[in-house]
Scaffold this motif. Structure first.
Motif, PDB file in Angstrom:
ATOM      1  N   THR A  43       1.995   0.178  -7.026  1.00 58.35           N
ATOM      2  CA  THR A  43       1.561  -0.902  -6.091  1.00 58.35           C
ATOM      3  C   THR A  43       0.633  -0.359  -5.152  1.00 58.35           C
ATOM      4  N   ILE A  44      -0.692  -1.030  -5.359  1.00 57.37           N
ATOM      5  CA  ILE A  44      -1.612  -0.692  -4.258  1.00 57.37           C
ATOM      6  C   ILE A  44      -2.050  -1.992  -3.397  1.00 57.37           C
ATOM      7  N   VAL A  45      -2.163  -1.656  -2.177  1.00 54.64           N
ATOM      8  CA  VAL A  45      -2.667  -2.536  -1.109  1.00 54.64           C
ATOM      9  C   VAL A  45      -3.879  -2.247  -0.450  1.00 54.64           C
ATOM     10  N   ARG A  46      -4.901  -3.094  -0.410  1.00 55.07           N
ATOM     11  CA  ARG A  46      -6.120  -3.010   0.239  1.00 55.07           C
ATOM     12  C   ARG A  46      -6.233  -3.864   1.253  1.00 55.07           C
ATOM     13  N   THR A  47      -6.928  -3.653   2.388  1.00 56.41           N
ATOM     14  CA  THR A  47      -7.387  -4.638   3.464  1.00 56.41           C
ATOM     15  C   THR A  47      -8.869  -4.649   3.362  1.00 56.41           C
ATOM     16  N   ARG A  48      -9.194  -5.989   3.752  1.00 57.96           N
ATOM     17  CA  ARG A  48     -10.501  -6.419   3.890  1.00 57.96           C
ATOM     18  C   ARG A  48     -10.458  -7.250   5.004  1.00 57.96           C
ATOM     19  N   SER A  49     -11.697  -7.188   5.628  1.00 61.05           N
ATOM     20  CA  SER A  49     -12.016  -8.186   6.811  1.00 61.05           C
ATOM     21  C   SER A  49     -13.505  -8.357   7.349  1.00 61.05           C
ATOM     22  N   ASN A  50     -13.814  -9.181   8.058  1.00 53.54           N
ATOM     23  CA  ASN A  50     -15.204  -9.316   8.179  1.00 53.54           C
ATOM     24  C   ASN A  50     -15.561  -8.606   9.483  1.00 53.54           C
ATOM     25  N   VAL A  51     -14.985  -7.831  10.055  1.00 49.64           N
ATOM     26  CA  VAL A  51     -15.197  -6.627  10.943  1.00 49.64           C
ATOM     27  C   VAL A  51     -15.676  -5.457  10.617  1.00 49.64           C
ATOM     28  N   ARG A  52     -16.728  -4.906  11.143  1.00 49.17           N
ATOM     29  CA  ARG A  52     -17.111  -3.771  10.602  1.00 49.17           C
ATOM     30  C   ARG A  52     -16.120  -2.621  11.195  1.00 49.17           C
ATOM     31  N   ASP A  53     -15.754  -1.599   9.890  1.00 48.62           N
ATOM     32  CA  ASP A  53     -14.742  -0.748   9.916  1.00 48.62           C
ATOM     33  C   ASP A  53     -15.168   0.600   9.756  1.00 48.62           C
ATOM     34  N   LEU A  54     -15.002   1.486  10.930  1.00 42.38           N
ATOM     35  CA  LEU A  54     -15.638   2.849  10.513  1.00 42.38           C
ATOM     36  C   LEU A  54     -14.734   3.862   9.953  1.00 42.38           C
ATOM     37  N   ARG A  55     -13.391   3.458   9.824  1.00 42.95           N
ATOM     38  CA  ARG A  55     -12.373   4.223   9.304  1.00 42.95           C
ATOM     39  C   ARG A  55     -11.834   3.436   8.176  1.00 42.95           C
ATOM     40  N   LEU A  56     -12.580   3.667   7.006  1.00 41.72           N
ATOM     41  CA  LEU A  56     -12.257   3.054   5.678  1.00 41.72           C
ATOM     42  C   LEU A  56     -10.868   3.854   4.918  1.00 41.72           C
ATOM     43  N   GLU A  57     -10.824   4.973   5.303  1.00 42.02           N
ATOM     44  CA  GLU A  57      -9.659   5.866   4.849  1.00 42.02           C
ATOM     45  C   GLU A  57      -8.413   5.186   4.937  1.00 42.02           C
ATOM     46  N   ASN A  58      -8.120   4.422   5.964  1.00 43.06           N
ATOM     47  CA  ASN A  58      -6.849   3.838   6.326  1.00 43.06           C
ATOM     48  C   ASN A  58      -6.405   2.229   5.575  1.00 43.06           C
ATOM     49  N   ASN A  59      -7.733   1.949   4.874  1.00 39.30           N
ATOM     50  CA  ASN A  59      -7.873   0.433   4.463  1.00 39.30           C
ATOM     51  C   ASN A  59      -6.896   0.460   3.352  1.00 39.30           C
ATOM     52  N   ILE A  60      -6.414   1.257   2.635  1.00 44.49           N
ATOM     53  CA  ILE A  60      -5.652   1.330   1.415  1.00 44.49           C
ATOM     54  C   ILE A  60      -4.269   2.082   1.524  1.00 44.49           C
ATOM     55  N   GLY A  61      -3.181   1.520   0.681  1.00 39.76           N
ATOM     56  CA  GLY A  61      -1.947   2.145   0.842  1.00 39.76           C
ATOM     57  C   GLY A  61      -1.344   2.146  -0.639  1.00 39.76           C
ATOM     58  N   ILE A  62      -0.690   3.138  -1.013  1.00 43.93           N
ATOM     59  CA  ILE A  62      -0.114   3.377  -2.404  1.00 43.93           C
ATOM     60  C   ILE A  62       1.321   3.517  -2.422  1.00 43.93           C
ATOM     61  N   ASP A  63       2.047   2.828  -3.067  1.00 44.28           N
ATOM     62  CA  ASP A  63       3.449   2.781  -3.073  1.00 44.28           C
ATOM     63  C   ASP A  63       3.990   3.838  -3.824  1.00 44.28           C
ATOM     64  N   ASP A  64       4.957   4.880  -3.377  1.00 43.03           N
ATOM     65  CA  ASP A  64       5.496   5.708  -4.458  1.00 43.03           C
ATOM     66  C   ASP A  64       6.284   5.366  -5.425  1.00 43.03           C
ATOM     67  N   ASN A  65       6.951   4.219  -5.241  1.00 46.87           N
ATOM     68  CA  ASN A  65       7.843   3.639  -6.292  1.00 46.87           C
ATOM     69  C   ASN A  65       7.024   3.353  -7.464  1.00 46.87           C
ATOM     70  N   VAL A  66       7.506   3.469  -8.791  1.00 46.67           N
ATOM     71  CA  VAL A  66       7.164   2.960  -9.961  1.00 46.67           C
ATOM     72  C   VAL A  66       7.710   1.837 -10.330  1.00 46.67           C
ATOM     73  N   VAL A  67       6.680   0.923 -10.807  1.00 43.51           N
ATOM     74  CA  VAL A  67       7.154  -0.312 -11.524  1.00 43.51           C
ATOM     75  C   VAL A  67       6.990  -0.234 -13.017  1.00 43.51           C
ATOM     76  N   ILE A  68       8.064  -0.299 -13.607  1.00 42.82           N
ATOM     77  CA  ILE A  68       7.977  -0.106 -15.320  1.00 42.82           C
ATOM     78  C   ILE A  68       7.908  -1.370 -15.864  1.00 42.82           C
ATOM     79  N   VAL A  69       6.708  -1.542 -16.498  1.00 44.54           N
ATOM     80  CA  VAL A  69       6.335  -2.950 -17.339  1.00 44.54           C
ATOM     81  C   VAL A  69       6.658  -2.440 -19.013  1.00 44.54           C
ATOM     82  N   SER A  70       7.343  -3.499 -19.156  1.00 46.39           N
ATOM     83  CA  SER A  70       7.629  -3.419 -21.006  1.00 46.39           C
ATOM     84  C   SER A  70       7.473  -4.673 -21.638  1.00 46.39           C
ATOM     85  N   LEU A  71       6.464  -4.663 -22.348  1.00 46.07           N
ATOM     86  CA  LEU A  71       6.273  -6.212 -23.371  1.00 46.07           C
ATOM     87  C   LEU A  71       7.339  -6.117 -24.179  1.00 46.07           C
ATOM     88  N   PRO A  72       7.825  -7.517 -24.575  1.00 43.39           N
ATOM     89  CA  PRO A  72       8.597  -7.330 -25.883  1.00 43.39           C
ATOM     90  C   PRO A  72       7.892  -6.991 -27.187  1.00 43.39           C
TER      91      PRO A  72
END
Length: 256
Positions: A43-72
């Motif tokens: 799972t990846i979370v990204r933030t976006r805003s209409n405000v100028r942001d000088l620190r883009l490195e903290n605008n994304i988060g990645i969950d360490d937990n795995v989601v297993i998807v299996s189609l029939p």
């Protein structure tokens, strides 16, 4: 490749004179998992805003937990039954498809009013916009999709209901039967089904594994009389057109 699950709109108070956050919000999102290939996903979370942001490195988060998807699975030569709702999509994996063959997937429905579609794609989920092959039947409940030549590996199948033929009819969930097979030489359909013995008649023949040097003939089922085609045009390995001179024929049931 990323697949979007959903979006959340949230407001916050911005104070340029303070270095301490004025408020902290915890938000959550519940959404249906989109059609994605089978496997382990993060799972990846990204933030976006209409405000100028000088620190883009903290605008994304990645969950360490795995989601297993299996189609029939839809196995070759093993029919599978399912319920198809109004405007619903169903996805399946077809494993262990050999290379350089012809793959046929068919759908048979218990409803005569539904309009269905089939889409095939190699090694990735299919959609109405991204596919390697799609069913050609228009405004029909029963459908067939063919792909040739195949590549060795997995194919993904998308089954989609597009509504009903007649808006006056209500759509009830229908039972569908899906089947996948490696094709042999066979005739699946001929058009027209009825002709008049008045001269030259061209018949459209649909099937699989039609060779380049194919020929066609018709046989009278009652008398056994056979008649060769005057001309055969092979459009593809799945379709040909055969022209016969029926001026000397009488009425009867003909086999091609």
């Amino acid at each position: 490749m990323d697949y979007e699950v959903g979006r959340i709109c949230n407001s916050f108070l911005l104070d340029g004179l303070s270095s301490v956050p004025l408020n902290t919000d915890i938000v959550s999102l519940e959404a249906q998992v989109p059609l994605v290939p089978s496997g382990e996903l993060y799972t990846i979370v990204r933030t976006r805003s209409n405000v100028r942001d000088l620190r883009l490195e903290n605008n994304i988060g990645i969950d360490d937990n795995v989601v297993i998807v299996s189609l029939p699975l839809l196995e070759l030569e093993v029919p599978l039954s399912a319920q198809l709702e109004f405007m619903q999509r169903l996805a399946y994996r077809i494993p262990s498809v050999p290379s350089d063959e012809t793959l046929i997937v068919s759908l048979e429905s218990t409803s005569n009013f539904g309009v269905n579609s089939l889409f095939l794609r190699f090694n990735d989920v299919a959609s109405p916009h991204l596919f390697d092959s799609a069913s050609q039947g228009q405004l029909s409940a029963n459908q067939t999709v063919v792909i040739t030549p195949t590549r060795q590996g997995e194919y993904y199948l998308l089954v989609q209901n597009n509504g009903v033929l007649d808006n006056r009819e209500s759509y009830n969930p229908s039972t569908i039967t899906l089947s996948a097979k490696i094709a042999a030489f066979e005739i699946m359909d001929i058009k027209p089904r009825q002709v008049a013995p008045l001269g030259m008649v061209t018949i459209s023949v649909e099937g699989t594994v039609f060779p380049e040097d194919i020929y066609a003939k018709i046989r009278n089922r009652e008398s056994g009389f056979e008649l060769d085609a005057v001309e055969v045009f092979r459009f593809s390995s799945q379709e040909l057109f055969a022209t016969f001179d029926l001026s000397s024929q009488t009425s009867g049931h003909l086999l091609i």
